[in-house]
Every structure is written in C-alpha cells, then in structure tokens.
Write an enzyme that holds these catalytic residues in place. Structure first.
Site, mmCIF file in Angstrom:
data_model
loop_
_atom_site.group_PDB
_atom_site.id
_atom_site.type_symbol
_atom_site.label_atom_id
_atom_site.label_comp_id
_atom_site.label_asym_id
_atom_site.label_seq_id
_atom_site.Cartn_x
_atom_site.Cartn_y
_atom_site.Cartn_z
ATOM 1 N N TYR A 395 53.473 37.240 35.327
ATOM 2 C CA TYR A 395 54.422 37.163 36.154
ATOM 3 C C TYR A 395 55.960 36.898 36.173
ATOM 4 O O TYR A 395 56.066 36.056 35.743
ATOM 5 C CB TYR A 395 53.490 36.763 37.505
ATOM 6 C CG TYR A 395 52.862 37.107 37.769
ATOM 7 C CD1 TYR A 395 52.424 37.719 38.962
ATOM 8 C CD2 TYR A 395 52.174 36.407 37.397
ATOM 9 C CE1 TYR A 395 50.795 38.119 39.382
ATOM 10 C CE2 TYR A 395 50.474 36.177 37.883
ATOM 11 C CZ TYR A 395 49.790 37.697 38.651
ATOM 12 O OH TYR A 395 48.613 37.607 39.086
ATOM 13 N N HIS A 475 51.799 40.808 46.434
ATOM 14 C CA HIS A 475 52.634 39.704 46.152
ATOM 15 C C HIS A 475 54.084 40.268 47.333
ATOM 16 O O HIS A 475 54.884 40.233 47.736
ATOM 17 C CB HIS A 475 53.226 38.519 46.217
ATOM 18 C CG HIS A 475 51.932 38.293 45.489
ATOM 19 N ND1 HIS A 475 52.173 37.683 43.980
ATOM 20 C CD2 HIS A 475 51.084 37.756 45.465
ATOM 21 C CE1 HIS A 475 50.753 37.312 43.244
ATOM 22 N NE2 HIS A 475 50.333 37.500 44.479
ATOM 23 N N ASN A 518 51.610 32.303 43.873
ATOM 24 C CA ASN A 518 51.555 33.223 44.486
ATOM 25 C C ASN A 518 52.465 32.888 45.967
ATOM 26 O O ASN A 518 51.904 31.998 46.492
ATOM 27 C CB ASN A 518 50.016 33.453 43.712
ATOM 28 C CG ASN A 518 49.440 33.336 43.334
ATOM 29 O OD1 ASN A 518 50.283 32.631 42.146
ATOM 30 N ND2 ASN A 518 48.787 33.996 42.371
HETATM 31 N N1 6FA Z 1 48.387 34.784 47.352
HETATM 32 C C1 6FA Z 1 48.228 34.073 46.784
HETATM 33 O O1 6FA Z 1 48.688 33.019 46.911
HETATM 34 N N2 6FA Z 1 47.456 33.637 45.968
HETATM 35 C C2 6FA Z 1 46.719 34.350 45.423
HETATM 36 O O2 6FA Z 1 45.085 34.300 44.256
HETATM 37 C C3 6FA Z 1 46.308 35.716 46.380
HETATM 38 N N3 6FA Z 1 45.426 36.966 45.542
HETATM 39 C C4 6FA Z 1 45.460 38.164 46.304
HETATM 40 C C5 6FA Z 1 44.972 38.871 45.923
HETATM 41 O O3 6FA Z 1 44.033 38.420 44.962
HETATM 42 C C6 6FA Z 1 44.953 40.097 46.426
HETATM 43 C C7 6FA Z 1 43.820 41.030 46.439
HETATM 44 C C8 6FA Z 1 45.982 40.183 47.510
HETATM 45 C C9 6FA Z 1 45.433 41.699 48.101
HETATM 46 C C10 6FA Z 1 46.682 39.480 47.592
HETATM 47 C C11 6FA Z 1 46.281 37.641 47.306
HETATM 48 N N4 6FA Z 1 47.282 37.706 47.453
HETATM 49 C C12 6FA Z 1 47.544 36.399 46.779
HETATM 50 C C13 6FA Z 1 48.606 37.632 48.231
HETATM 51 C C14 6FA Z 1 48.357 36.936 50.302
HETATM 52 O O4 6FA Z 1 46.550 37.211 49.951
HETATM 53 C C15 6FA Z 1 49.055 37.726 50.648
HETATM 54 O O5 6FA Z 1 50.423 37.055 50.854
HETATM 55 C C16 6FA Z 1 49.103 37.406 52.485
HETATM 56 O O6 6FA Z 1 47.847 37.151 52.705
HETATM 57 C C17 6FA Z 1 49.654 37.890 53.110
HETATM 58 O O7 6FA Z 1 49.390 37.205 54.408
HETATM 59 P P1 6FA Z 1 49.441 38.309 56.102
HETATM 60 O O8 6FA Z 1 49.928 37.107 57.055
HETATM 61 O O9 6FA Z 1 51.040 39.251 55.301
HETATM 62 O O10 6FA Z 1 49.056 39.504 56.203
HETATM 63 P P2 6FA Z 1 47.666 39.183 55.471
HETATM 64 O O11 6FA Z 1 47.322 40.938 54.802
HETATM 65 O O12 6FA Z 1 46.464 38.064 55.213
HETATM 66 O O13 6FA Z 1 47.393 39.837 57.287
HETATM 67 C C18 6FA Z 1 47.236 40.435 58.434
HETATM 68 C C19 6FA Z 1 46.074 41.131 59.118
HETATM 69 O O14 6FA Z 1 46.931 41.902 59.877
HETATM 70 C C20 6FA Z 1 45.005 41.356 58.554
HETATM 71 O O15 6FA Z 1 43.286 40.581 58.527
HETATM 72 C C21 6FA Z 1 44.872 42.883 58.928
HETATM 73 O O16 6FA Z 1 43.724 43.445 59.572
HETATM 74 C C22 6FA Z 1 45.489 42.436 60.187
HETATM 75 N N5 6FA Z 1 46.046 43.848 60.833
HETATM 76 C C23 6FA Z 1 46.725 44.638 59.993
HETATM 77 N N6 6FA Z 1 47.413 46.406 60.798
HETATM 78 C C24 6FA Z 1 46.987 45.657 62.563
HETATM 79 C C25 6FA Z 1 46.860 46.153 63.673
HETATM 80 N N7 6FA Z 1 47.870 47.444 63.583
HETATM 81 N N8 6FA Z 1 46.300 45.816 64.530
HETATM 82 C C26 6FA Z 1 45.312 44.638 64.489
HETATM 83 N N9 6FA Z 1 45.391 43.443 63.355
HETATM 84 C C27 6FA Z 1 46.286 44.490 62.307
HETATM 85 C C1 ABL Z 2 47.116 36.999 42.764
HETATM 86 O O1 ABL Z 2 47.942 36.521 43.517
HETATM 87 C C2 ABL Z 2 47.334 38.242 42.609
HETATM 88 O O2 ABL Z 2 47.263 38.991 43.838
HETATM 89 C C3 ABL Z 2 46.082 39.409 42.052
HETATM 90 O O3 ABL Z 2 46.069 40.835 41.688
HETATM 91 C C4 ABL Z 2 45.200 37.953 40.962
HETATM 92 O O4 ABL Z 2 44.176 39.155 41.406
HETATM 93 C C5 ABL Z 2 44.695 36.640 42.122
HETATM 94 N N1 ABL Z 2 45.595 36.191 42.653
HETATM 95 C C6 ABL Z 2 44.588 35.422 40.756
HETATM 96 O O5 ABL Z 2 45.169 35.078 40.083
HETATM 97 C C7 ABL Z 2 43.854 40.085 40.118
HETATM 98 C C8 ABL Z 2 42.022 39.822 39.413
HETATM 99 O O6 ABL Z 2 41.844 38.754 38.771
HETATM 100 C C9 ABL Z 2 42.236 40.972 38.714
HETATM 101 O O7 ABL Z 2 40.412 41.454 38.506
HETATM 102 C C10 ABL Z 2 41.774 42.424 39.759
HETATM 103 O O8 ABL Z 2 42.002 43.254 38.683
HETATM 104 C C11 ABL Z 2 43.742 42.451 40.220
HETATM 105 O O9 ABL Z 2 43.621 41.433 40.631
HETATM 106 C C12 ABL Z 2 44.183 43.354 41.440
HETATM 107 O O10 ABL Z 2 45.279 42.715 41.530
#
Ligand code: 6FA
Ligand code: ABL
Length: 541
Positions: A395, A475, A518
């Site tokens: 990244y 992110h 992250n």
């Molecule tokens: N961040 C990390 O630090 N470590 C990680 O390993 C990591 N992995 C991932 C990952 O694997 C995926 C697949 C994704 C999608 C994100 C990852 N992130 C990781 C990023 C991290 O989770 C996000 O940056 C973080 O959750 C963002 O926090 P926020 O507070 O900005 O927003 P959320 O998405 O957590 O929460 C928003 C909430 O609002 C949700 O519960 C949603 O349902 C609700 N909401 C949305 N629109 C709404 C509406 N119109 N009315 C009512 N509720 C609503």
């Molecule tokens: C993160 O912060 C990323 O947002 C994710 O994309 C990441 O996971 C997790 N942390 C873990 O490092 C990956 C999965 O390992 C993959 O299998 C997947 O295809 C990918 O997220 C999708 O964005």
C-alpha cells in the site's frame, strides 16, 4: 420525543460519539440503517459449524476472508458500489481488524490537519484505554499459521528492517516490521461494538434504533430542525425532532454521509441537481435558494494497493480460506469453539511492515505491506503449488498526494466518480520503487518464488496495467474534509458543517489525508477528539 443529539450511523465514528455524548449526560439517539451483527447484539449469521453458539460470522475473526466469497453478502451496503458495511458496527464489523494506533505525523499540519488537532495523544490514549490492540489474539496467547512471518523475516532483515511490536512504537514506521495487530478481545472481533457501545447501552439517556434509514436532515436555512427517517414511530412523517439547541451528527461513513448531505441540499451543484431530478428524493430537497455549496465528495483519497503473490515451501496457504465457512479443518474449528483459540482467533493478516521513501517532489511517502496466507487471484503461465501461496499487499500509505472524487449517480447509488489512485505520477513512482525493493530481496530467500506477476512480466508492466478497481483499499477519507476554508473543506475545526449552526460530521469523511496504517484506529481517535470539541462548543444542548 426530542433528542439533544441525533447520531446517524452506528459505525466506528458514530458509536464512539454516542458513548461520549451520553456519558456527558446528553439525551442521545443513535440510528443505524442495518441490523444486529455479533452474537452479543442479537446477530445469528452463523457458519454451519458454529450453529447453536453465540459466535457469528462477525464474531469469528478467521471467517473474515469468507466475507468476500459468500453467495449472499447482505452485510455490504447494497447502494454503494465499493465495499462498505451496512450493519451494527459498520466497517468495524466486517473489516480485517488491523488496528494501528495513529502516529503524531498522522495529525500533523503537514498531513492536512488544521491547527488545534495535533495534541491527539490524550484522545488516542483514551481509545487505547477502552480497546487495546493485540498481536496475539488467540486466547492461549499462541500465534498460529505463522509461516509467512519467517519468510518475511528472511526477506526484510537483509534490507535493514527491524522487528518491533508495532503499536508499542507507533511513530516508528521506517524499515520496521512486526506481527499484525488487531482490535480483537478474547479471540473475538471486538471494535467499538464490544467496548464503547456496551457502556452507552446501559445509560437511560441513550437510545439505539436499528433498521432506521436516514435520508436527509430537515433544515431551515442554517438551522437543522430534525432528521428525516423511514420510521414513523420516531416522529410525524418519520422526522426525529431535536431539543432546543439540539444537534445532529452524521457518522454514516464516507459514502453514506455524503449522500445524506446531498439530499439535505449541501454539496456541489451537480450532485444536488441529481437529487433534484430524482423523483423520490426531490420532494424533500430544500429550495435552491437554500442550497449550501460545499466540496462534499471532493478531495477523497484511498491507499493505492497492489498485490504480489508468492509461494514458499514452508507456507500453508490455508486452502486460500475457501472452506472456512462450510468445511473448516476440523481440529481448528473444534479448538476455536472450545475456547476461542487457534487459527480462527485471527483474521488473515500475519505480518505488517513499513518503509519511508523520498519522492522526487520532496514529499516523504510511506509504503505499508500486509502479508497473509492465500491470494485473491493468481496470474501466471507457470505451474505453482497452490498450497504454498501467500500475498504481500503493498500500500502507498501516509504522504499520498493523489485525490479523487466520490458521489452518487441518478439513482443515488454511492460510487467513486474520479478514481483517487495514481492521479499524481509521483505516487505511482514511489509505490513502484517500493515494490521493486520488496522483490529485490527474493533471490536471497531460498525457494521463495514470485508467481504474480510471473517471470514473463516486468514489475513496471505489472504496475502499469494493474486493474484500477483492484487498487481500492476501502480506506476512503476526505469526502467531508476538515479545514478552515469552505471552498476546500466541508467541516470547520469543530467538525461542524460550514454554513450550518448545528450539523456535524464524525467519521472517516472528515479526515483530510490518509494516516500511516489502516484507518480504523485513527478514526477512533478522531471521534474522541471531535466529540470533546463539540461538547466544549458553546450553544449546544
Ligand atoms: N480499516 C482498518 O483500520 N483495518 C482493517 O483491517 C480494515 N479492513 C477493511 C476491510 O477489510 C473492508 C472490506 C472494508 C470495507 C473496510 C476496511 N477498513 C479497515 C476500513 C474501516 O473499516 C473504515 O475506514 C471504517 O469502518 C470507517 O468508519 P466510519 O465511522 O467512517 O464508517 P462505517 O462505515 O464504519 O459506519 C457507517 C455506519 O453508518 C454503518 O453502520 C452504516 O450502516 C450506517 N449508515 C450509512 N448510511 C446510513 C443512513 N442513511 N442511515 C442510517 N445509517 C446509515
Ligand atoms: C484492510 O484494511 C483492507 O481494507 C482490506 O481490503 C483487507 O482485506 C484487510 N484490511 C486485511 O488486510 C482484503 C482481503 O484480504 C482480500 O481477500 C480481499 O480481496 C480484499 O480485502 C478486498 O478489498
């Protein structure tokens, strides 16, 4: 009923804001569009092997990779084209759990923060006190499926990397590596749901309502008078009212918060025109004379990320996590069910590393590596041993200068409008340099083989032709950027939306530039600091 604070979205930012505001005695309503997630919250989406337990898909860290292969992935927001969680806990309920304490540089003026935000330590320490990280999440204290750690050690040590406990020295991010750290407790996913929400829930002045969708805020010019929902039990026409001086906090994530702002008549005119042309949404859009023109959705960034796939004979690819939901390795499943120990007590990452680079423009950028057994996709013309596969995701982290744009289409589906990766060629040059450094050490590690890209493809060609959609790191930050100037920022230094008296944003969208790791840890610290500033701001309830 009227509330002092209505918080929209029970994700990372919203839950923390709700806990701190209710702790201060305010009457708080937390609204969430989705439903229960972990077993403790009433969720019951269990793997066949965990039926009859309180351990759902969102509790068991080792089920993380199965989120991407589930035939019915109902937990992703269906009206956002990139990954976002729409259930209690938001992203924290379905992310990889990687959890980094923010660095001092993350909050620096150079990294885009207005002055007044640099003293993050007290807020970061408050986060750590509520939720310390762990780099050995299994309840027996042992680490499992650790083969990639040994391989990475051989790859990185000759390049001058030093091993450390990453969150023990958050500011050390150059030539360092260590075990991945998580926001897990007792071998289960924890995050804000298992910590901050627990203390909020027992307060009589706190109310949580799920399955409530918020479309907009109701406003009279700069004064927000209510929150428009689809739940008529909350008020006439579904409008929740505020106490005198009451305030609204949007915490719906980068895409969710932006969409609510657009439907409230706040944002760039092209987005508001789309709302105006949408028959259902137009009804509640304020008159054009009331529109507030702010750069909502502009200035977004996300880490460009590129996967390198390897094999090494020592590595157990864990069958690429393909069977963890339906047909796990029996001993591992049994061990986890017994006492939340073993392979299933961790998500897939095993190693993280960072290195600093000086860009040709004089800006220092960092590369982060995340290493995990298995791979999303392999692209090689050579035979390889699938049981030995692992991935390094490289990244570009803090220092990224590229910016893109997010917004909605005519159906109000949230989506990237301008991809934020590699808009600045220096970003691309630095990540390319970092990737070349990683692979330069391969020959020093016996039997380590790079399979994607394969040996017919140069690193330059691989990076040049990399599918932009696969560069998405999930992110997204900056859509409602904090700052002092409403031509370039959406919220002021108190996280209040410019041009309004009582509308605030606390989530990833206010973050002006990407942090070192992250982002969840940083978002948590931001939520603590923003809530403290809002409580201190005169004129509130
Ligand atoms: N961040 C990390 O630090 N470590 C990680 O390993 C990591 N992995 C991932 C990952 O694997 C995926 C697949 C994704 C999608 C994100 C990852 N992130 C990781 C990023 C991290 O989770 C996000 O940056 C973080 O959750 C963002 O926090 P926020 O507070 O900005 O927003 P959320 O998405 O957590 O929460 C928003 C909430 O609002 C949700 O519960 C949603 O349902 C609700 N909401 C949305 N629109 C709404 C509406 N119109 N009315 C009512 N509720 C609503
Ligand atoms: C993160 O912060 C990323 O947002 C994710 O994309 C990441 O996971 C997790 N942390 C873990 O490092 C990956 C999965 O390992 C993959 O299998 C997947 O295809 C990918 O997220 C999708 O964005």
């Amino acid at each position: 009923t009227a509330y002092d604070y209505v918080i929209v979205g029970a994700g990372v930012g919203g839950i923390i804001a709700a806990d701190r505001l209710s702790e201060a005695g305010k009457k708080v309503l937390l609204l969430e569009r989705g439903g229960p997630s972990t077993g403790e919250t009433g969720g019951h989406y269990n793997a066949p092997w965990a039926m009859g337990t309180n351990l759902t898909k969102f509790d068991i860290p080792g089920l993380f990779e199965s989120l991407f292969s589930d035939p019915d992935p109902w937990y992703w927001c269906q009206d956002v084209t990139v990954f976002a969680g729409c259930l209690l806990g938001g992203g924290a309920t379905l992310n990889g759990g990687l959890y980094w304490y923010p660095t001092d540089a993350d909050f620096s003026v150079e990294n885009g923060w207005p002055s007044g935000w640099q003293d993050h330590a007290q807020y970061t320490n408050a986060v750590i006190a509520r939720l310390p990280s762990t780099d050995h999440p299994s309840t027996d204290g042992q680490r499992y499926l650790e083969q990639t750690f040994g391989v990475m050690q051989q790859l990185l040590e000759p390049q001058g990397y030093r091993q450390l406990t990453i969150n023990d020295e958050p500011n050390s991010k150059d030539h360092v590596y260590g075990h991945s750290a998580f926001d897990f407790i007792d071998g289960k996913r924890a995050g804000p749901v298992a910590t901050y929400l627990q203390t909020a829930k027992v307060r009589p002045n706190f109310t949580y309502k799920d399955f409530v969708y918020v479309s907009s805020v109701v406003r009279n010019g700069s004064q927000i008078t209510g929150v428009r929902t689809n739940d008529t039990s909350l008020g006439s026409g579904g409008v929740v009212s505020l106490t005198p001086n009451g305030r609204v906090i949007l915490s719906s994530g980068s895409y969710g918060t932006s969409r609510i702002l657009f439907q409230s008549g706040i944002g760039p005119s092209d987005m508001l025109a789309l709302v105006k042309n949408n028959v259902e949404a137009a009804v509640h859009l304020p008159l054009q004379s009331q529109w507030i023109n702010l750069p909502v959705g502009m200035n977004v960034s996300d880490n460009p990320s590129i996967n390198l796939v390897f094999t090494h004979p020592s590595v157990d690819s864990y069958d690429n996590w393909a069977d963890v939901w339906t047909d796990p390795r029996p001993a591992d499943a049994a061990q986890y069910l017994k006492n939340q120990s073993g392979v299933f007590a961790s998500a897939s990452p095993r190693v993280n590393f960072w290195r600093a680079y000086a860009g040709s423009d004089g800006i220092t950028r960092f590369m982060q590596g995340t290493v995990r057994p298995g791979a999303g996709s392999v692209d090689t013309t050579n035979p390889y041993n699938a049981s030995q596969v692992f991935t390094i995701t490289a990244y570009l982290s803090q220092g990224v200068t590229s910016r893109g744009r997010l917004g909605v289409n005519g159906s109000l589906t949230g989506m990237p409008l301008v991809n934020p990766w590699f808009q600045d060629p220096v970003d691309k040059a630095v990540l390319l340099e970092g990737i070349k450094d990683i692979v330069s050490g391969i020959s020093a590690v016996p039997n380590l083989t790079l399979i994607t890209p394969d040996n017919h493809t140069t690193i330059d060609a691989y990076v040049d032709t990399y599918d932009p959609a696969s560069m998405d790191s999930n992110h997204w930050v900056g859509a409602a950027k904090i700052g002092t100037d409403p031509t370039t920022a959406v919220v002021n230094t108190n996280a209040k939306v410019f041009g309004t008296n009582n509308l605030f944003v606390i989530d990833a969208s206010i973050i002006p530039a990407l942090p070192m790791g992250n982002p969840q840890g940083m978002i948590m610290s931001v939520a603590e600091q923003a809530t403290a500033k809002i409580l201190a701001l005169v004129g509130g309830p």
